[in-house]
Design a protein around this motif. Structure first.
Motif, PDB file in Angstrom:
ATOM      1  N   UNK A  91      23.864  52.118 -55.048  1.00  0.00           N
ATOM      2  CA  UNK A  91      24.286  52.619 -56.358  1.00  0.00           C
ATOM      3  C   UNK A  91      24.018  54.111 -56.510  1.00  0.00           C
ATOM      4  N   UNK A  92      22.920  54.583 -55.932  1.00  0.00           N
ATOM      5  CA  UNK A  92      22.546  55.994 -56.044  1.00  0.00           C
ATOM      6  C   UNK A  92      23.253  56.862 -55.004  1.00  0.00           C
ATOM      7  N   UNK A  93      23.922  56.239 -54.043  1.00  0.00           N
ATOM      8  CA  UNK A  93      24.545  56.994 -52.963  1.00  0.00           C
ATOM      9  C   UNK A  93      23.519  57.557 -51.998  1.00  0.00           C
ATOM     10  N   UNK A  94      22.384  56.878 -51.879  1.00  0.00           N
ATOM     11  CA  UNK A  94      21.299  57.342 -51.011  1.00  0.00           C
ATOM     12  C   UNK A  94      21.301  56.562 -49.695  1.00  0.00           C
ATOM     13  N   UNK A  95      20.911  57.226 -48.650  1.00  0.00           N
ATOM     14  CA  UNK A  95      20.786  56.590 -47.334  1.00  0.00           C
ATOM     15  C   UNK A  95      19.392  55.976 -47.226  1.00  0.00           C
ATOM     16  N   UNK A  96      19.325  54.725 -46.797  1.00  0.00           N
ATOM     17  CA  UNK A  96      18.046  54.031 -46.626  1.00  0.00           C
ATOM     18  C   UNK A  96      17.678  53.996 -45.152  1.00  0.00           C
ATOM     19  N   UNK A  97      16.456  54.403 -44.852  1.00  0.00           N
ATOM     20  CA  UNK A  97      15.917  54.358 -43.495  1.00  0.00           C
ATOM     21  C   UNK A  97      14.686  53.465 -43.522  1.00  0.00           C
ATOM     22  N   UNK A  98      14.651  52.480 -42.643  1.00  0.00           N
ATOM     23  CA  UNK A  98      13.514  51.564 -42.559  1.00  0.00           C
ATOM     24  C   UNK A  98      12.857  51.735 -41.200  1.00  0.00           C
ATOM     25  N   UNK A  99      11.548  51.979 -41.222  1.00  0.00           N
ATOM     26  CA  UNK A  99      10.796  52.115 -39.976  1.00  0.00           C
ATOM     27  C   UNK A  99       9.558  51.232 -40.055  1.00  0.00           C
ATOM     28  N   UNK A 100       8.926  51.035 -38.922  1.00  0.00           N
ATOM     29  CA  UNK A 100       7.670  50.304 -38.883  1.00  0.00           C
ATOM     30  C   UNK A 100       7.801  48.800 -38.990  1.00  0.00           C
TER      31      UNK A 100
END
Length: 122
Positions: A91-100
């Motif tokens: 919705x925010x147009x943000x890129x999500x990065x998941x680590x760990x």
């Protein structure tokens, strides 16, 4: 809910065999990026703590980094949080990065058929 954002990132030292005494989530925000670093078990008791940081995912945030390296255990409540976080990012147009991601996290994702719609760090 008000979330205090530290001015500078502090070092987190956690050993895999020693759980955090209470769940918490470190939050850093700067230059359009938001970093979330939960510590402890990502279960139903953690969701109220994560509600505040989740609300920070809105414009002008362009990138959200979720570091799960200090999260020892995740259950269906953790999947609920990931879904809500993915939706907020979309919705925010943000890129999500998941680590760990830990072996238990990956096993849960595999068993439930859950797919992260983000680039997942190895």
């Amino acid at each position: 809910m008000i979330v205090d954002l530290p001015a500078a990132r502090t070092a987190r030292v956690h050993r895999a065999d020693v759980p955090c005494p209470r769940f918490h989530c470190d939050v850093w925000q700067e230059d359009g990026a938001l970093a979330l670093a939960p510590c402890g078990d990502l279960d139903i008791a953690a969701l109220p703590v994560l509600a505040g940081p989740l609300c920070l995912v809105c414009p002008p945030v362009l990138r959200v980094h979720l570091d799960l390296s200090a999260t020892g255990f995740m259950d269906s409540s953790g999947l609920n949080f990931l879904t809500r976080l993915q939706n907020r990012c979309a919705l925010a147009g943000a890129r999500l990065e998941v680590t760990g991601l830990r072996p238990q996290h990956r096993q849960l994702l595999d068993l439930t058929g859950y797919r992260l719609f983000v680039p997942a760090g190895l």
